[in-house]
Write a protein that holds these residues in place. Sequence first.
Motif, PDB file in Angstrom:
ATOM      1  N   GLY A  62       0.779  -1.235   0.000  1.00 25.90           N
ATOM      2  CA  GLY A  62       0.000   0.000   0.000  1.00 25.90           C
ATOM      3  C   GLY A  62       0.807   1.280   0.000  1.00 25.90           C
ATOM      4  N   CYS A  63       2.115   1.175  -0.039  1.00 23.95           N
ATOM      5  CA  CYS A  63       2.955   2.377  -0.122  1.00 23.95           C
ATOM      6  C   CYS A  63       2.641   3.092  -1.449  1.00 23.95           C
ATOM      7  CB  CYS A  63       4.418   1.967  -0.070  1.00 23.95           C
ATOM      8  SG  CYS A  63       5.567   3.330   0.065  1.00 23.95           S
ATOM      9  N   ALA A  64       2.457   4.421  -1.411  1.00 25.96           N
ATOM     10  CA  ALA A  64       2.080   5.163  -2.612  1.00 25.96           C
ATOM     11  C   ALA A  64       3.219   5.221  -3.625  1.00 25.96           C
ATOM     12  CB  ALA A  64       1.644   6.584  -2.236  1.00 25.96           C
ATOM     13  N   LYS A  65       4.440   5.397  -3.124  1.00 27.21           N
ATOM     14  CA  LYS A  65       5.604   5.479  -4.013  1.00 27.21           C
ATOM     15  C   LYS A  65       6.848   5.055  -3.255  1.00 27.21           C
ATOM     16  CE  LYS A  65       7.938   8.613  -7.265  1.00 27.21           C
ATOM     17  NZ  LYS A  65       7.958   9.975  -7.846  1.00 27.21           N
ATOM     18  N   TYR A  66       7.701   4.327  -3.955  1.00 27.85           N
ATOM     19  CA  TYR A  66       8.977   3.894  -3.381  1.00 27.85           C
ATOM     20  C   TYR A  66      10.105   4.557  -4.151  1.00 27.85           C
ATOM     21  CZ  TYR A  66      13.075   0.858  -2.659  1.00 27.85           C
ATOM     22  OH  TYR A  66      14.333   0.370  -2.408  1.00 27.85           O
TER      23      TYR A  66
ATOM     24  N   GLN B  74       5.359  -1.371 -12.952  1.00 34.67           N
ATOM     25  CA  GLN B  74       6.261  -0.433 -12.281  1.00 34.67           C
ATOM     26  C   GLN B  74       7.713  -0.884 -12.405  1.00 34.67           C
ATOM     27  OE1 GLN B  74       5.181   2.519 -11.317  1.00 34.67           O
ATOM     28  NE2 GLN B  74       3.194   1.754 -12.051  1.00 34.67           N
ATOM     29  N   LEU B  75       7.966  -2.184 -12.330  1.00 36.44           N
ATOM     30  CA  LEU B  75       9.334  -2.691 -12.497  1.00 36.44           C
ATOM     31  C   LEU B  75       9.840  -2.428 -13.908  1.00 36.44           C
ATOM     32  CD1 LEU B  75      11.807  -4.251 -11.482  1.00 36.44           C
ATOM     33  CD2 LEU B  75      10.654  -6.378 -12.165  1.00 36.44           C
ATOM     34  N   ALA B  76       8.977  -2.649 -14.899  1.00 38.79           N
ATOM     35  CA  ALA B  76       9.362  -2.401 -16.286  1.00 38.79           C
ATOM     36  C   ALA B  76       9.720  -0.930 -16.503  1.00 38.79           C
ATOM     37  CB  ALA B  76       8.232  -2.828 -17.223  1.00 38.79           C
ATOM     38  N   LYS B  77       8.930  -0.036 -15.904  1.00 40.29           N
ATOM     39  CA  LYS B  77       9.228   1.398 -16.012  1.00 40.29           C
ATOM     40  C   LYS B  77      10.561   1.735 -15.353  1.00 40.29           C
ATOM     41  CE  LYS B  77       4.548   3.346 -16.323  1.00 40.29           C
ATOM     42  NZ  LYS B  77       3.552   4.233 -15.663  1.00 40.29           N
ATOM     43  N   ALA B  78      10.791   1.170 -14.178  1.00 37.48           N
ATOM     44  CA  ALA B  78      12.035   1.444 -13.457  1.00 37.48           C
ATOM     45  C   ALA B  78      13.246   0.988 -14.273  1.00 37.48           C
ATOM     46  CB  ALA B  78      12.016   0.753 -12.097  1.00 37.48           C
ATOM     47  N   LYS B  79      13.137  -0.189 -14.883  1.00 37.98           N
ATOM     48  CA  LYS B  79      14.247  -0.695 -15.690  1.00 37.98           C
ATOM     49  C   LYS B  79      14.494   0.171 -16.924  1.00 37.98           C
ATOM     50  CE  LYS B  79      14.179  -5.643 -14.547  1.00 37.98           C
ATOM     51  NZ  LYS B  79      13.998  -6.998 -15.112  1.00 37.98           N
ATOM     52  N   ALA B  80      13.414   0.758 -17.465  1.00 35.96           N
ATOM     53  CA  ALA B  80      13.530   1.591 -18.657  1.00 35.96           C
ATOM     54  C   ALA B  80      13.852   3.046 -18.345  1.00 35.96           C
ATOM     55  CB  ALA B  80      12.226   1.510 -19.456  1.00 35.96           C
ATOM     56  N   GLY B  81      13.897   3.385 -17.048  1.00 31.28           N
ATOM     57  CA  GLY B  81      14.177   4.759 -16.662  1.00 31.28           C
ATOM     58  C   GLY B  81      12.995   5.684 -16.819  1.00 31.28           C
ATOM     59  N   ILE B  82      11.785   5.125 -16.858  1.00 36.19           N
ATOM     60  CA  ILE B  82      10.564   5.922 -16.990  1.00 36.19           C
ATOM     61  C   ILE B  82      10.005   6.220 -15.601  1.00 36.19           C
ATOM     62  CG2 ILE B  82       8.207   5.945 -17.917  1.00 36.19           C
ATOM     63  CD1 ILE B  82       9.168   3.914 -20.021  1.00 36.19           C
ATOM     64  N   PRO B  83       9.640   7.467 -15.316  1.00 34.94           N
ATOM     65  CA  PRO B  83       9.103   7.804 -13.987  1.00 34.94           C
ATOM     66  C   PRO B  83       7.875   6.966 -13.646  1.00 34.94           C
ATOM     67  CG  PRO B  83       9.615   9.788 -15.208  1.00 34.94           C
ATOM     68  CD  PRO B  83       9.752   8.656 -16.174  1.00 34.94           C
ATOM     69  N   GLY B  84       7.816   6.519 -12.404  1.00 31.14           N
ATOM     70  CA  GLY B  84       6.689   5.721 -11.943  1.00 31.14           C
ATOM     71  C   GLY B  84       6.687   5.645 -10.435  1.00 31.14           C
ATOM     72  N   GLN B  85       5.982   4.656  -9.901  1.00 31.83           N
ATOM     73  CA  GLN B  85       5.912   4.498  -8.438  1.00 31.83           C
ATOM     74  C   GLN B  85       7.118   3.751  -7.873  1.00 31.83           C
ATOM     75  OE1 GLN B  85       2.779   4.783 -10.158  1.00 31.83           O
ATOM     76  NE2 GLN B  85       2.965   6.714  -9.061  1.00 31.83           N
ATOM     77  N   LEU B  86       7.936   3.195  -8.754  1.00 31.01           N
ATOM     78  CA  LEU B  86       9.166   2.520  -8.345  1.00 31.01           C
ATOM     79  C   LEU B  86      10.321   3.341  -8.899  1.00 31.01           C
ATOM     80  CD1 LEU B  86       9.816  -0.156  -6.793  1.00 31.01           C
ATOM     81  CD2 LEU B  86      10.071  -1.250  -9.027  1.00 31.01           C
ATOM     82  N   ASN B  87      10.824   4.254  -8.079  1.00 37.34           N
ATOM     83  CA  ASN B  87      11.762   5.281  -8.535  1.00 37.34           C
ATOM     84  C   ASN B  87      13.171   4.990  -8.022  1.00 37.34           C
ATOM     85  OD1 ASN B  87      12.824   7.660  -9.564  1.00 37.34           O
ATOM     86  ND2 ASN B  87      12.140   8.892  -7.818  1.00 37.34           N
ATOM     87  N   TYR B  88      14.003   4.445  -8.890  1.00 32.97           N
ATOM     88  CA  TYR B  88      15.370   4.040  -8.516  1.00 32.97           C
ATOM     89  C   TYR B  88      16.370   5.012  -9.128  1.00 32.97           C
ATOM     90  CZ  TYR B  88      19.597   1.098  -8.336  1.00 32.97           C
ATOM     91  OH  TYR B  88      20.868   0.604  -8.127  1.00 32.97           O
ATOM     92  N   VAL B  89      17.173   5.644  -8.273  1.00 35.10           N
ATOM     93  CA  VAL B  89      18.128   6.657  -8.710  1.00 35.10           C
ATOM     94  C   VAL B  89      19.542   6.258  -8.299  1.00 35.10           C
ATOM     95  CG1 VAL B  89      18.827   9.080  -8.519  1.00 35.10           C
ATOM     96  CG2 VAL B  89      16.394   8.475  -8.534  1.00 35.10           C
ATOM     97  N   VAL B  90      20.474   6.341  -9.247  1.00 40.83           N
ATOM     98  CA  VAL B  90      21.884   6.091  -8.966  1.00 40.83           C
ATOM     99  C   VAL B  90      22.644   7.394  -9.139  1.00 40.83           C
ATOM    100  CG1 VAL B  90      23.968   4.822  -9.635  1.00 40.83           C
ATOM    101  CG2 VAL B  90      21.737   3.694  -9.740  1.00 40.83           C
ATOM    102  N   ARG B  91      23.309   7.819  -8.077  1.00 40.31           N
ATOM    103  CA  ARG B  91      24.094   9.058  -8.117  1.00 40.31           C
ATOM    104  C   ARG B  91      25.416   8.834  -7.405  1.00 40.31           C
ATOM    105  NH1 ARG B  91      21.197  14.075  -9.154  1.00 40.31           N
ATOM    106  NH2 ARG B  91      23.108  15.051  -8.406  1.00 40.31           N
ATOM    107  N   LYS B  92      26.488   9.102  -8.086  1.00 38.96           N
ATOM    108  CA  LYS B  92      27.799   8.944  -7.470  1.00 38.96           C
ATOM    109  C   LYS B  92      28.019   9.947  -6.343  1.00 38.96           C
ATOM    110  CE  LYS B  92      29.350   5.516  -9.879  1.00 38.96           C
ATOM    111  NZ  LYS B  92      29.598   4.202  -9.222  1.00 38.96           N
TER     112      LYS B  92
END
Length: 341
Positions: free
Chosen positions: A136-140, A179-197
Amino acid sequence: MVGEGIDGAGLWDVSGRVAQPAQSSTKPHIFKPDCAALAERRSFIMFAKNAFYFLAGLGFLALAKAKHTVKGYSSPKPFDMSQTQRCIDYDIKVVDEWLSHLQRYSADENPIVGKNALELGPGSDLGIGIYLLSLGCAKYNACDVNDLVKITPDIFYEKLFEHLGARGDAAKIDFLREQLAKAKAGIPGQLNYVVRKDFDIVAAFGKNSIDLVFSQAAFEHFDDVHKTVEQLSAVCKPNAVVVLEIDLKTHSRWIRDNDPNNIYRYPSWLYNLFWFRGIPNRVRPYQYVDALKRCGWTDISLRPSGTVKDPVTAYSGLAKVFSDHMNQMEMLTITLCARKS
Protein backbone atom coordinates in the motif's frame (compact mmCIF):
# COMPACT_ATOMS: atom_id res chain seq x y z
CA MET A 1 37.40 -52.15 80.18
CA VAL A 2 36.17 -51.38 76.75
CA GLY A 3 34.14 -53.57 74.38
CA GLU A 4 32.53 -53.25 71.01
CA GLY A 5 28.84 -52.34 70.88
CA ILE A 6 26.35 -54.86 69.53
CA ASP A 7 25.60 -52.75 66.47
CA GLY A 8 29.24 -51.91 65.94
CA ALA A 9 28.29 -48.24 66.03
CA GLY A 10 30.67 -47.31 68.82
CA LEU A 11 32.84 -48.38 71.77
CA TRP A 12 31.47 -48.83 75.30
CA ASP A 13 33.38 -48.89 78.55
CA VAL A 14 32.25 -51.04 81.47
CA SER A 15 30.27 -48.19 82.95
CA GLY A 16 28.06 -48.07 79.86
CA ARG A 17 29.42 -44.80 78.62
CA VAL A 18 30.42 -44.33 75.00
CA ALA A 19 34.15 -44.18 74.61
CA GLN A 20 35.23 -41.41 72.20
CA PRO A 21 37.51 -42.50 69.35
CA ALA A 22 41.00 -41.15 69.36
CA GLN A 23 41.36 -37.88 67.44
CA SER A 24 43.84 -37.81 64.57
CA SER A 25 46.54 -35.23 64.91
CA THR A 26 46.89 -34.95 61.13
CA LYS A 27 44.84 -32.11 59.58
CA PRO A 28 43.29 -32.70 56.12
CA HIS A 29 45.00 -30.85 53.24
CA ILE A 30 42.89 -28.06 51.78
CA PHE A 31 43.77 -27.06 48.19
CA LYS A 32 44.23 -23.34 47.81
CA PRO A 33 44.51 -22.14 44.22
CA ASP A 34 47.22 -19.66 43.39
CA CYS A 35 45.02 -16.68 42.51
CA ALA A 36 47.93 -14.64 41.24
CA ALA A 37 48.98 -17.43 38.90
CA LEU A 38 45.44 -17.85 37.59
CA ALA A 39 45.11 -14.13 36.98
CA GLU A 40 48.44 -14.07 35.19
CA ARG A 41 47.38 -17.01 33.00
CA ARG A 42 44.07 -15.35 32.10
CA SER A 43 45.91 -12.14 31.29
CA PHE A 44 48.30 -13.97 28.97
CA ILE A 45 45.46 -15.77 27.19
CA MET A 46 43.63 -12.47 26.65
CA PHE A 47 46.83 -10.81 25.39
CA ALA A 48 47.47 -13.65 22.94
CA LYS A 49 43.85 -13.58 21.75
CA ASN A 50 43.92 -9.81 21.21
CA ALA A 51 47.25 -10.03 19.36
CA PHE A 52 45.91 -12.77 17.08
CA TYR A 53 42.74 -10.88 16.20
CA PHE A 54 44.67 -7.64 15.73
CA LEU A 55 46.91 -9.26 13.11
CA ALA A 56 44.10 -11.30 11.54
CA GLY A 57 41.96 -8.17 11.24
CA LEU A 58 44.72 -6.36 9.36
CA GLY A 59 44.76 -9.21 6.89
CA PHE A 60 41.01 -9.00 6.36
CA LEU A 61 41.18 -5.22 5.93
CA ALA A 62 43.87 -5.65 3.27
CA LEU A 63 41.79 -8.30 1.48
CA ALA A 64 38.68 -6.10 1.58
CA LYS A 65 40.54 -3.17 0.05
CA ALA A 66 42.11 -5.37 -2.64
CA LYS A 67 38.72 -6.89 -3.51
CA HIS A 68 37.11 -3.46 -3.74
CA THR A 69 39.95 -2.18 -5.94
CA VAL A 70 39.59 -5.09 -8.36
CA LYS A 71 35.82 -5.77 -8.32
CA GLY A 72 34.23 -2.73 -6.75
CA TYR A 73 31.17 -3.06 -4.51
CA SER A 74 29.29 -6.08 -5.80
CA SER A 75 27.66 -8.11 -3.00
CA PRO A 76 25.74 -6.18 -0.33
CA LYS A 77 23.92 -9.31 0.83
CA PRO A 78 25.84 -12.00 2.75
CA PHE A 79 24.93 -14.46 -0.04
CA ASP A 80 24.75 -14.52 -3.82
CA MET A 81 21.75 -13.45 -5.93
CA SER A 82 21.74 -16.96 -7.41
CA GLN A 83 20.13 -18.09 -4.14
CA THR A 84 16.79 -16.73 -5.32
CA GLN A 85 14.48 -17.89 -2.56
CA ARG A 86 16.93 -16.84 0.12
CA CYS A 87 17.10 -13.34 -1.41
CA ILE A 88 13.30 -13.11 -1.50
CA ASP A 89 13.03 -14.24 2.11
CA TYR A 90 15.65 -11.65 3.07
CA ASP A 91 13.77 -8.76 1.44
CA ILE A 92 10.46 -9.81 3.00
CA LYS A 93 12.06 -10.14 6.43
CA VAL A 94 13.72 -6.72 6.21
CA VAL A 95 10.44 -4.96 5.39
CA ASP A 96 8.51 -6.87 8.04
CA GLU A 97 11.08 -5.86 10.68
CA TRP A 98 10.96 -2.22 9.56
CA LEU A 99 7.19 -2.20 9.84
CA SER A 100 7.35 -3.83 13.27
CA HIS A 101 9.64 -1.03 14.50
CA LEU A 102 7.53 1.62 12.76
CA GLN A 103 4.25 0.37 14.23
CA ARG A 104 5.77 0.27 17.71
CA TYR A 105 7.20 3.77 17.27
CA SER A 106 4.21 5.47 15.64
CA ALA A 107 1.35 3.41 17.17
CA ASP A 108 -0.14 3.23 13.67
CA GLU A 109 -1.34 -0.15 12.39
CA ASN A 110 -0.90 0.89 8.73
CA PRO A 111 2.01 3.33 8.84
CA ILE A 112 3.03 3.04 5.16
CA VAL A 113 -0.33 3.18 3.37
CA GLY A 114 -0.42 6.16 1.02
CA LYS A 115 3.08 7.28 2.03
CA ASN A 116 6.01 8.39 -0.14
CA ALA A 117 8.94 6.26 1.06
CA LEU A 118 12.68 6.52 0.52
CA GLU A 119 15.28 3.79 1.00
CA LEU A 120 18.94 4.70 1.26
CA GLY A 121 21.21 2.07 -0.27
CA PRO A 122 18.77 -0.54 -1.62
CA GLY A 123 21.60 -2.85 -2.65
CA SER A 124 21.29 -5.67 -5.14
CA ASP A 125 17.61 -5.57 -6.18
CA LEU A 126 14.28 -3.75 -5.99
CA GLY A 127 12.51 -6.51 -4.08
CA ILE A 128 12.01 -4.32 -1.03
CA GLY A 129 10.41 -1.56 -3.11
CA ILE A 130 8.08 -3.99 -4.87
CA TYR A 131 7.01 -5.48 -1.56
CA LEU A 132 6.37 -2.03 -0.05
CA LEU A 133 4.18 -1.08 -3.04
CA SER A 134 2.24 -4.33 -2.64
CA LEU A 135 1.51 -3.35 0.98
CA GLY A 136 0.00 0.00 0.00
CA CYS A 137 2.96 2.38 -0.12
CA ALA A 138 2.08 5.16 -2.61
CA LYS A 139 5.60 5.48 -4.01
CA TYR A 140 8.98 3.89 -3.38
CA ASN A 141 12.14 5.90 -3.99
CA ALA A 142 15.67 4.57 -3.65
CA CYS A 143 19.10 6.11 -3.99
CA ASP A 144 22.41 4.32 -4.30
CA VAL A 145 25.96 5.02 -5.40
CA ASN A 146 26.38 1.66 -7.14
CA ASP A 147 24.03 0.45 -9.87
CA LEU A 148 23.71 -3.16 -8.73
CA VAL A 149 20.08 -3.52 -9.79
CA LYS A 150 21.03 -3.71 -13.48
CA ILE A 151 22.59 -7.13 -12.92
CA THR A 152 19.69 -8.62 -10.92
CA PRO A 153 18.57 -11.83 -12.70
CA ASP A 154 15.02 -11.78 -14.07
CA ILE A 155 14.25 -15.06 -12.32
CA PHE A 156 14.45 -13.22 -8.99
CA TYR A 157 11.56 -10.92 -9.91
CA GLU A 158 9.52 -13.76 -11.42
CA LYS A 159 9.80 -15.78 -8.23
CA LEU A 160 9.06 -12.68 -6.14
CA PHE A 161 5.87 -12.00 -8.12
CA GLU A 162 4.85 -15.62 -7.60
CA HIS A 163 5.43 -15.23 -3.87
CA LEU A 164 3.44 -12.00 -3.65
CA GLY A 165 0.74 -13.35 -5.95
CA ALA A 166 -0.10 -15.95 -3.33
CA ARG A 167 -0.92 -13.04 -0.99
CA GLY A 168 -2.90 -10.74 -3.29
CA ASP A 169 -4.96 -10.39 -6.48
CA ALA A 170 -3.65 -10.62 -10.03
CA ALA A 171 -4.36 -6.95 -10.73
CA LYS A 172 -1.86 -5.92 -8.06
CA ILE A 173 0.83 -8.15 -9.57
CA ASP A 174 0.18 -6.67 -13.01
CA PHE A 175 0.64 -3.20 -11.51
CA LEU A 176 3.92 -4.25 -9.85
CA ARG A 177 5.21 -5.75 -13.10
CA GLU A 178 4.40 -2.49 -14.88
CA GLN A 179 6.26 -0.43 -12.28
CA LEU A 180 9.33 -2.69 -12.50
CA ALA A 181 9.36 -2.40 -16.29
CA LYS A 182 9.23 1.40 -16.01
CA ALA A 183 12.04 1.44 -13.46
CA LYS A 184 14.25 -0.70 -15.69
CA ALA A 185 13.53 1.59 -18.66
CA GLY A 186 14.18 4.76 -16.66
CA ILE A 187 10.56 5.92 -16.99
CA PRO A 188 9.10 7.80 -13.99
CA GLY A 189 6.69 5.72 -11.94
CA GLN A 190 5.91 4.50 -8.44
CA LEU A 191 9.17 2.52 -8.35
CA ASN A 192 11.76 5.28 -8.54
CA TYR A 193 15.37 4.04 -8.52
CA VAL A 194 18.13 6.66 -8.71
CA VAL A 195 21.88 6.09 -8.97
CA ARG A 196 24.09 9.06 -8.12
CA LYS A 197 27.80 8.94 -7.47
CA ASP A 198 27.47 12.10 -5.37
CA PHE A 199 24.57 10.58 -3.37
CA ASP A 200 22.75 13.92 -3.47
CA ILE A 201 19.29 12.87 -2.35
CA VAL A 202 17.95 16.44 -2.33
CA ALA A 203 18.78 16.84 -6.02
CA ALA A 204 17.33 13.39 -6.69
CA PHE A 205 13.97 13.75 -4.93
CA GLY A 206 13.44 17.43 -4.10
CA LYS A 207 12.73 19.16 -0.80
CA ASN A 208 9.83 18.30 1.52
CA SER A 209 8.77 15.29 -0.56
CA ILE A 210 9.35 12.20 1.62
CA ASP A 211 7.12 10.77 4.38
CA LEU A 212 9.21 7.77 5.47
CA VAL A 213 12.88 6.87 5.26
CA PHE A 214 14.21 3.34 5.58
CA SER A 215 17.76 2.06 5.60
CA GLN A 216 19.13 -1.45 6.10
CA ALA A 217 22.82 -1.77 6.97
CA ALA A 218 23.71 1.28 4.87
CA PHE A 219 24.37 4.15 7.30
CA GLU A 220 27.56 2.54 8.59
CA HIS A 221 28.98 2.92 5.04
CA PHE A 222 28.39 6.68 4.74
CA ASP A 223 31.58 8.71 4.98
CA ASP A 224 29.80 11.82 6.28
CA VAL A 225 26.86 10.85 8.50
CA HIS A 226 26.05 14.43 9.49
CA LYS A 227 25.84 15.54 5.85
CA THR A 228 23.51 12.63 5.03
CA VAL A 229 21.23 13.51 7.96
CA GLU A 230 21.23 17.16 6.85
CA GLN A 231 20.03 16.04 3.41
CA LEU A 232 17.33 13.90 4.99
CA SER A 233 16.16 16.96 6.92
CA ALA A 234 15.81 18.83 3.65
CA VAL A 235 14.13 16.08 1.63
CA CYS A 236 11.64 14.98 4.31
CA LYS A 237 8.28 16.55 5.06
CA PRO A 238 7.53 17.83 8.57
CA ASN A 239 6.63 14.95 10.87
CA ALA A 240 8.39 12.43 8.59
CA VAL A 241 9.84 9.35 10.28
CA VAL A 242 13.13 7.51 9.75
CA VAL A 243 13.76 3.83 10.57
CA LEU A 244 17.47 3.07 10.36
CA GLU A 245 18.93 -0.40 10.90
CA ILE A 246 22.66 0.04 11.46
CA ASP A 247 25.22 -2.76 11.52
CA LEU A 248 28.08 -1.68 13.79
CA LYS A 249 30.07 -4.90 13.46
CA THR A 250 33.13 -5.80 11.44
CA HIS A 251 31.90 -6.71 7.95
CA SER A 252 34.42 -9.35 6.81
CA ARG A 253 32.58 -12.66 6.86
CA TRP A 254 34.68 -14.94 9.09
CA ILE A 255 36.07 -12.47 11.57
CA ARG A 256 32.71 -10.75 12.22
CA ASP A 257 31.46 -14.00 13.78
CA ASN A 258 34.52 -14.49 15.97
CA ASP A 259 35.57 -10.91 16.75
CA PRO A 260 32.65 -8.60 15.87
CA ASN A 261 34.37 -5.46 17.20
CA ASN A 262 37.57 -6.11 15.26
CA ILE A 263 37.51 -2.88 13.23
CA TYR A 264 37.66 -0.91 16.49
CA ARG A 265 41.04 -2.36 17.46
CA TYR A 266 42.95 0.07 15.26
CA PRO A 267 43.88 3.73 15.73
CA SER A 268 42.49 6.02 13.04
CA TRP A 269 45.78 6.48 11.21
CA LEU A 270 46.16 2.72 10.75
CA TYR A 271 42.52 2.03 9.86
CA ASN A 272 42.55 4.84 7.29
CA LEU A 273 45.40 3.16 5.41
CA PHE A 274 42.81 0.63 4.24
CA TRP A 275 40.15 3.20 3.38
CA PHE A 276 37.92 2.78 0.34
CA ARG A 277 34.50 4.21 -0.36
CA GLY A 278 32.01 2.18 1.64
CA ILE A 279 34.36 0.86 4.33
CA PRO A 280 32.58 0.80 7.74
CA ASN A 281 32.81 4.30 9.20
CA ARG A 282 33.13 3.16 12.87
CA VAL A 283 30.55 5.77 13.98
CA ARG A 284 29.05 4.76 17.32
CA PRO A 285 25.39 4.95 18.49
CA TYR A 286 25.71 8.19 20.46
CA GLN A 287 27.18 9.89 17.38
CA TYR A 288 24.22 8.89 15.21
CA VAL A 289 21.86 10.22 17.88
CA ASP A 290 23.85 13.46 18.10
CA ALA A 291 23.71 13.96 14.31
CA LEU A 292 19.91 13.53 14.32
CA LYS A 293 19.49 15.95 17.23
CA ARG A 294 21.69 18.61 15.65
CA CYS A 295 19.65 18.41 12.44
CA GLY A 296 16.34 18.93 14.23
CA TRP A 297 15.06 15.36 14.62
CA THR A 298 13.11 14.57 17.77
CA ASP A 299 11.54 11.64 19.64
CA ILE A 300 14.69 9.64 18.97
CA SER A 301 14.45 5.95 19.86
CA LEU A 302 17.54 3.73 19.96
CA ARG A 303 17.06 -0.02 20.37
CA PRO A 304 19.93 -2.53 20.31
CA SER A 305 19.00 -5.51 18.16
CA GLY A 306 22.28 -7.37 18.68
CA THR A 307 24.78 -7.31 21.55
CA VAL A 308 27.99 -9.11 22.55
CA LYS A 309 27.63 -12.18 24.75
CA ASP A 310 30.08 -10.89 27.37
CA PRO A 311 29.92 -7.09 27.87
CA VAL A 312 33.10 -7.21 29.98
CA THR A 313 35.21 -8.30 27.01
CA ALA A 314 33.56 -5.88 24.58
CA TYR A 315 36.29 -3.30 25.24
CA SER A 316 39.25 -5.68 25.38
CA GLY A 317 42.04 -4.80 22.97
CA LEU A 318 40.27 -1.81 21.41
CA ALA A 319 41.95 1.41 20.31
CA LYS A 320 41.97 4.12 22.95
CA VAL A 321 39.39 6.23 21.13
CA PHE A 322 36.81 3.45 21.62
CA SER A 323 37.70 2.52 25.20
CA ASP A 324 35.24 4.93 26.82
CA HIS A 325 31.91 3.37 27.78
CA MET A 326 29.98 6.12 26.03
CA ASN A 327 30.81 4.20 22.84
CA GLN A 328 28.51 1.37 24.00
CA MET A 329 30.77 -1.26 22.45
CA GLU A 330 28.46 -4.01 23.68
CA MET A 331 26.01 -2.96 20.92
CA LEU A 332 26.56 -4.74 17.60
CA THR A 333 23.42 -3.70 15.70
CA ILE A 334 20.91 -0.96 16.45
CA THR A 335 17.61 0.41 15.18
CA LEU A 336 17.11 4.15 15.26
CA CYS A 337 13.72 5.80 14.84
CA ALA A 338 13.20 9.56 14.83
CA ARG A 339 10.72 12.19 13.72
CA LYS A 340 11.38 15.41 11.82
CA SER A 341 10.18 18.37 13.83
